[in-house]
Design a protein around this motif. Structure first.
Motif, PDB file in Angstrom:
ATOM      1  N   LEU A  19       0.827  -1.205   0.000  1.00 33.26           N
ATOM      2  CA  LEU A  19       0.000   0.000   0.000  1.00 33.26           C
ATOM      3  C   LEU A  19       0.862   1.256   0.000  1.00 33.26           C
ATOM      4  CD1 LEU A  19      -2.855   1.199   0.179  1.00 33.26           C
ATOM      5  CD2 LEU A  19      -2.697   0.989   2.668  1.00 33.26           C
ATOM      6  N   THR A  20       1.960   1.230   0.750  1.00 30.95           N
ATOM      7  CA  THR A  20       2.863   2.381   0.800  1.00 30.95           C
ATOM      8  C   THR A  20       3.502   2.654  -0.554  1.00 30.95           C
ATOM      9  OG1 THR A  20       3.350   1.901   3.124  1.00 30.95           O
ATOM     10  CG2 THR A  20       4.896   3.326   1.948  1.00 30.95           C
ATOM     11  N   VAL A  21       3.998   1.606  -1.197  1.00 29.04           N
ATOM     12  CA  VAL A  21       4.674   1.772  -2.492  1.00 29.04           C
ATOM     13  C   VAL A  21       3.708   2.297  -3.550  1.00 29.04           C
ATOM     14  CG1 VAL A  21       5.850   0.542  -4.350  1.00 29.04           C
ATOM     15  CG2 VAL A  21       6.417   0.030  -1.977  1.00 29.04           C
ATOM     16  N   LEU A  22       2.515   1.704  -3.640  1.00 31.14           N
ATOM     17  CA  LEU A  22       1.558   2.118  -4.665  1.00 31.14           C
ATOM     18  C   LEU A  22       1.050   3.538  -4.418  1.00 31.14           C
ATOM     19  CD1 LEU A  22      -0.459  -1.214  -5.026  1.00 31.14           C
ATOM     20  CD2 LEU A  22       1.267  -0.287  -6.582  1.00 31.14           C
ATOM     21  N   ALA A  23       0.769   3.871  -3.157  1.00 31.66           N
ATOM     22  CA  ALA A  23       0.305   5.221  -2.850  1.00 31.66           C
ATOM     23  C   ALA A  23       1.389   6.255  -3.139  1.00 31.66           C
ATOM     24  CB  ALA A  23      -0.139   5.301  -1.390  1.00 31.66           C
ATOM     25  N   MET A  24       2.634   5.938  -2.812  1.00 32.11           N
ATOM     26  CA  MET A  24       3.724   6.873  -3.101  1.00 32.11           C
ATOM     27  C   MET A  24       3.948   7.014  -4.590  1.00 32.11           C
ATOM     28  SD  MET A  24       5.006   8.546  -0.636  1.00 32.11           S
ATOM     29  CE  MET A  24       6.422   9.143  -1.556  1.00 32.11           C
ATOM     30  N   LEU A  25       3.750   5.935  -5.337  1.00 27.07           N
ATOM     31  CA  LEU A  25       3.892   6.021  -6.797  1.00 27.07           C
ATOM     32  C   LEU A  25       2.866   6.990  -7.374  1.00 27.07           C
ATOM     33  CD1 LEU A  25       5.355   4.952  -9.294  1.00 27.07           C
ATOM     34  CD2 LEU A  25       3.650   3.122  -9.415  1.00 27.07           C
ATOM     35  N   ILE A  26       1.627   6.890  -6.896  1.00 25.73           N
ATOM     36  CA  ILE A  26       0.598   7.843  -7.336  1.00 25.73           C
ATOM     37  C   ILE A  26       0.970   9.258  -6.903  1.00 25.73           C
ATOM     38  CG2 ILE A  26      -1.814   8.524  -7.059  1.00 25.73           C
ATOM     39  CD1 ILE A  26      -2.511   5.574  -6.725  1.00 25.73           C
ATOM     40  N   GLY A  27       1.419   9.404  -5.666  1.00 24.02           N
ATOM     41  CA  GLY A  27       1.750  10.721  -5.151  1.00 24.02           C
ATOM     42  C   GLY A  27       2.904  11.374  -5.890  1.00 24.02           C
ATOM     43  N   VAL A  28       3.944  10.609  -6.226  1.00 27.32           N
ATOM     44  CA  VAL A  28       5.110  11.178  -6.910  1.00 27.32           C
ATOM     45  C   VAL A  28       4.755  11.601  -8.332  1.00 27.32           C
ATOM     46  CG1 VAL A  28       7.388  10.623  -7.825  1.00 27.32           C
ATOM     47  CG2 VAL A  28       6.797   9.961  -5.492  1.00 27.32           C
ATOM     48  N   VAL A  29       4.081  10.708  -9.075  1.00 28.23           N
ATOM     49  CA  VAL A  29       3.743  11.029 -10.471  1.00 28.23           C
ATOM     50  C   VAL A  29       2.787  12.219 -10.544  1.00 28.23           C
ATOM     51  CG1 VAL A  29       2.647  10.165 -12.569  1.00 28.23           C
ATOM     52  CG2 VAL A  29       4.161   8.673 -11.238  1.00 28.23           C
ATOM     53  N   ALA A  40       0.072  13.466  -3.125  1.00 25.93           N
ATOM     54  CA  ALA A  40       0.422  14.255  -4.308  1.00 25.93           C
ATOM     55  C   ALA A  40       0.481  15.740  -3.988  1.00 25.93           C
ATOM     56  CB  ALA A  40      -0.590  13.992  -5.417  1.00 25.93           C
ATOM     57  N   ALA A  41      -0.375  16.211  -3.081  1.00 28.65           N
ATOM     58  CA  ALA A  41      -0.373  17.634  -2.729  1.00 28.65           C
ATOM     59  C   ALA A  41       0.943  18.028  -2.063  1.00 28.65           C
ATOM     60  CB  ALA A  41      -1.552  17.943  -1.805  1.00 28.65           C
ATOM     61  N   TYR A  42       1.487  17.160  -1.223  1.00 23.48           N
ATOM     62  CA  TYR A  42       2.752  17.467  -0.547  1.00 23.48           C
ATOM     63  C   TYR A  42       3.947  17.254  -1.480  1.00 23.48           C
ATOM     64  CZ  TYR A  42      -0.110  17.504   3.640  1.00 23.48           C
ATOM     65  OH  TYR A  42      -1.073  17.806   4.571  1.00 23.48           O
ATOM     66  N   MET A  43       3.876  16.236  -2.330  1.00 28.42           N
ATOM     67  CA  MET A  43       4.958  16.015  -3.283  1.00 28.42           C
ATOM     68  C   MET A  43       5.035  17.152  -4.291  1.00 28.42           C
ATOM     69  SD  MET A  43       6.825  13.466  -2.616  1.00 28.42           S
ATOM     70  CE  MET A  43       7.717  13.711  -4.132  1.00 28.42           C
ATOM     71  N   GLY A  85      12.213  10.767   0.412  1.00 30.27           N
ATOM     72  CA  GLY A  85      12.466   9.625   1.286  1.00 30.27           C
ATOM     73  C   GLY A  85      11.765   9.767   2.623  1.00 30.27           C
ATOM     74  N   ASN A  86      11.765  10.970   3.159  1.00 30.14           N
ATOM     75  CA  ASN A  86      11.048  11.201   4.418  1.00 30.14           C
ATOM     76  C   ASN A  86       9.547  10.998   4.243  1.00 30.14           C
ATOM     77  OD1 ASN A  86      13.459  11.877   5.717  1.00 30.14           O
ATOM     78  ND2 ASN A  86      13.261  14.036   5.205  1.00 30.14           N
ATOM     79  N   GLU A  87       9.005  11.438   3.115  1.00 29.86           N
ATOM     80  CA  GLU A  87       7.589  11.239   2.853  1.00 29.86           C
ATOM     81  C   GLU A  87       7.253   9.759   2.700  1.00 29.86           C
ATOM     82  OE1 GLU A  87       4.922  13.445   2.583  1.00 29.86           O
ATOM     83  OE2 GLU A  87       6.335  14.823   3.534  1.00 29.86           O
ATOM     84  N   PHE A  88       8.160   8.991   2.117  1.00 27.33           N
ATOM     85  CA  PHE A  88       7.931   7.553   1.958  1.00 27.33           C
ATOM     86  C   PHE A  88       7.852   6.874   3.323  1.00 27.33           C
ATOM     87  CE2 PHE A  88       8.876   3.162   1.056  1.00 27.33           C
ATOM     88  CZ  PHE A  88       8.282   2.926  -0.171  1.00 27.33           C
ATOM     89  N   VAL A 138      10.730  -2.103   9.384  1.00 29.10           N
ATOM     90  CA  VAL A 138      10.612  -1.704   7.974  1.00 29.10           C
ATOM     91  C   VAL A 138      11.137  -0.288   7.768  1.00 29.10           C
ATOM     92  CG1 VAL A 138       9.007  -1.339   6.071  1.00 29.10           C
ATOM     93  CG2 VAL A 138       8.674  -3.267   7.620  1.00 29.10           C
ATOM     94  N   THR A 139      10.801   0.632   8.663  1.00 32.81           N
ATOM     95  CA  THR A 139      11.295   2.000   8.519  1.00 32.81           C
ATOM     96  C   THR A 139      12.812   2.072   8.658  1.00 32.81           C
ATOM     97  OG1 THR A 139      10.817   2.350  10.879  1.00 32.81           O
ATOM     98  CG2 THR A 139       9.179   3.102   9.288  1.00 32.81           C
ATOM     99  N   SER A 140      13.394   1.212   9.465  1.00 34.33           N
ATOM    100  CA  SER A 140      14.858   1.191   9.595  1.00 34.33           C
ATOM    101  C   SER A 140      15.509   0.794   8.281  1.00 34.33           C
ATOM    102  CB  SER A 140      15.273   0.227  10.707  1.00 34.33           C
ATOM    103  OG  SER A 140      14.734   0.621  11.955  1.00 34.33           O
ATOM    104  N   VAL A 141      14.942  -0.206   7.605  1.00 30.75           N
ATOM    105  CA  VAL A 141      15.468  -0.606   6.294  1.00 30.75           C
ATOM    106  C   VAL A 141      15.306   0.521   5.285  1.00 30.75           C
ATOM    107  CG1 VAL A 141      15.197  -2.242   4.391  1.00 30.75           C
ATOM    108  CG2 VAL A 141      15.052  -3.050   6.757  1.00 30.75           C
ATOM    109  N   LEU A 142      14.165   1.189   5.316  1.00 29.95           N
ATOM    110  CA  LEU A 142      13.939   2.302   4.388  1.00 29.95           C
ATOM    111  C   LEU A 142      14.888   3.472   4.656  1.00 29.95           C
ATOM    112  CD1 LEU A 142      10.026   2.384   4.263  1.00 29.95           C
ATOM    113  CD2 LEU A 142      11.609   1.396   2.595  1.00 29.95           C
ATOM    114  N   MET A 143      15.212   3.719   5.921  1.00 25.40           N
ATOM    115  CA  MET A 143      16.148   4.790   6.249  1.00 25.40           C
ATOM    116  C   MET A 143      17.546   4.489   5.720  1.00 25.40           C
ATOM    117  SD  MET A 143      14.855   5.624  10.123  1.00 25.40           S
ATOM    118  CE  MET A 143      16.218   6.734  10.488  1.00 25.40           C
ATOM    119  N   ILE A 144      17.949   3.213   5.747  1.00 29.13           N
ATOM    120  CA  ILE A 144      19.250   2.838   5.188  1.00 29.13           C
ATOM    121  C   ILE A 144      19.259   3.067   3.678  1.00 29.13           C
ATOM    122  CG2 ILE A 144      20.830   0.920   4.810  1.00 29.13           C
ATOM    123  CD1 ILE A 144      19.900  -0.221   7.495  1.00 29.13           C
TER     124      ILE A 144
END
Length: 308
Positions: A76-86, A169-172, A219-222, A269-275
């Motif tokens: 859900l995070t990946v798909l929502a961020m993909l919509i938000g970034v594009v 998308a509004a914040y991106m 990255g912080n938004e993700f 999960v957030t620790s892996v994403l921060m790396i």
């Protein structure tokens, strides 16, 4: 002349070597000792507190339902961020467009989605089948091209993805706009001088250079989006990490150990994403720092030796 051969008055004028004494900072050690003591007391108190139900925590930490919920949350995070970034990049370009209609439409979108809470937006997406029972697309006063029966949809994951993506998308858009504005006007003027259109200038010149400014906050938004997915209970969606934990403690009436198990998965999960964010930022920041790397210093030393 080597220093070992210098004698006489010249040798007597040489200063004595300085013995550096490190500056003592007892305040730092005292503050560190206090923090370690407080941390030890907290850990000991939590470990000996039976209200935490650590046996239940260990039982459900690697439960297949919890791990599957973590996977759904990540998807859900990946798909929502993909919509938000594009969509955010499109809105940022519209906001900077010389067309007043595009600028106004982008500003209106940002005003609505940034001015209302994301939880309220998700509630509306959960009520979408009640608001729009059918969707009909076609030519006005002409033939109907598409008919969708929203009442037959049973897709809380889809509504959660759309709701989170549109809000992000509004914040991106603001992040991308700040990155675009960080590129100097000379770059745009040079592109125009080469015969590029406004769209080509954005796509080929401005956006590639703006990435080093856009990537860190993205990255912080993700990472923030991963935690925001816990609000999809407003849809309602019960297959994500928090939803699964809530379902389980609704049955065994032990919310604390289940929430701790969910928090552990969120933290992992957030620790892996921060790396990953760290290495991505380092990749896009190449050439920005004035501090020379070891390879660059060796190359300069070799050039200096050749010059001799």
């Amino acid at each position: 002349m080597p220093d070992s051969l210098v004698t006489g008055p010249a040798a007597a004028l040489e200063p004595e070597p300085i013995t550096a004494v490190p500056l003592r900072r007892p305040g730092r050690w005292l503050a560190a000792a206090v923090l370690v003591a407080l941390l030890a007391l907290f850990v000991y108190g939590a470990a000996t507190n039976s209200a935490y139900h650590w046996d239940t925590y260990r039982k459900y930490l690697f439960d297949t339902r919890i791990s599957h919920g973590a996977l759904v949350t990540l998807e859900l995070t990946v798909l929502a961020m993909l919509i938000g970034v594009v969509l955010g990049m499109l809105l940022a370009v519209m906001r900077l467009s010389p067309n007043p209609v595009l600028r106004s439409a982008s500003w209106l979108y940002l005003w609505i989605f940034r001015g209302t809470p994301v939880y309220v937006q998700l509630v509306f997406w959960g009520l979408f089948p009640s608001l729009y029972k059918t969707i009909d697309l076609g030519v006005p006063f002409g033939p109907q091209l598409l008919h969708l029966n929203v009442q037959s949809w049973s897709a809380p994951f889809l509504f959660a993805m759309i709701g989170l993506g549109l809000n992000e998308a509004a914040y991106m858009a603001e992040i991308v706009r700040a990155g675009i504005n960080s590129v100097g006007d000379g770059q745009r003027e040079a592109s125009v001088a080469l015969g590029m259109t406004w769209g080509q200038t954005m796509r080929r010149t401005v956006l590639p250079q703006a990435m080093r400014v856009i990537i860190p906050p993205t990255g912080n938004e993700f990472i923030s989006m991963l935690k925001t997915t816990s609000l999809v209970t407003a849809i309602p969606l019960s297959t994500d990490l928090y939803g699964v934990a809530r379902t389980i403690y609704g049955a065994n009436f032990q919310p604390i150990p289940l929430l701790l198990a969910a928090a552990t998965w969120y933290l992992a999960v957030t620790s892996v994403l921060m790396i990953g964010q760290h290495y991505l930022e380092r990749y896009y920041s190449r050439g920005v720092s004035r501090q020379l790397t070891a390879r660059q210093l060796r190359a300069l030393a070799q050039v200096h030796e050749i010059g001799k």
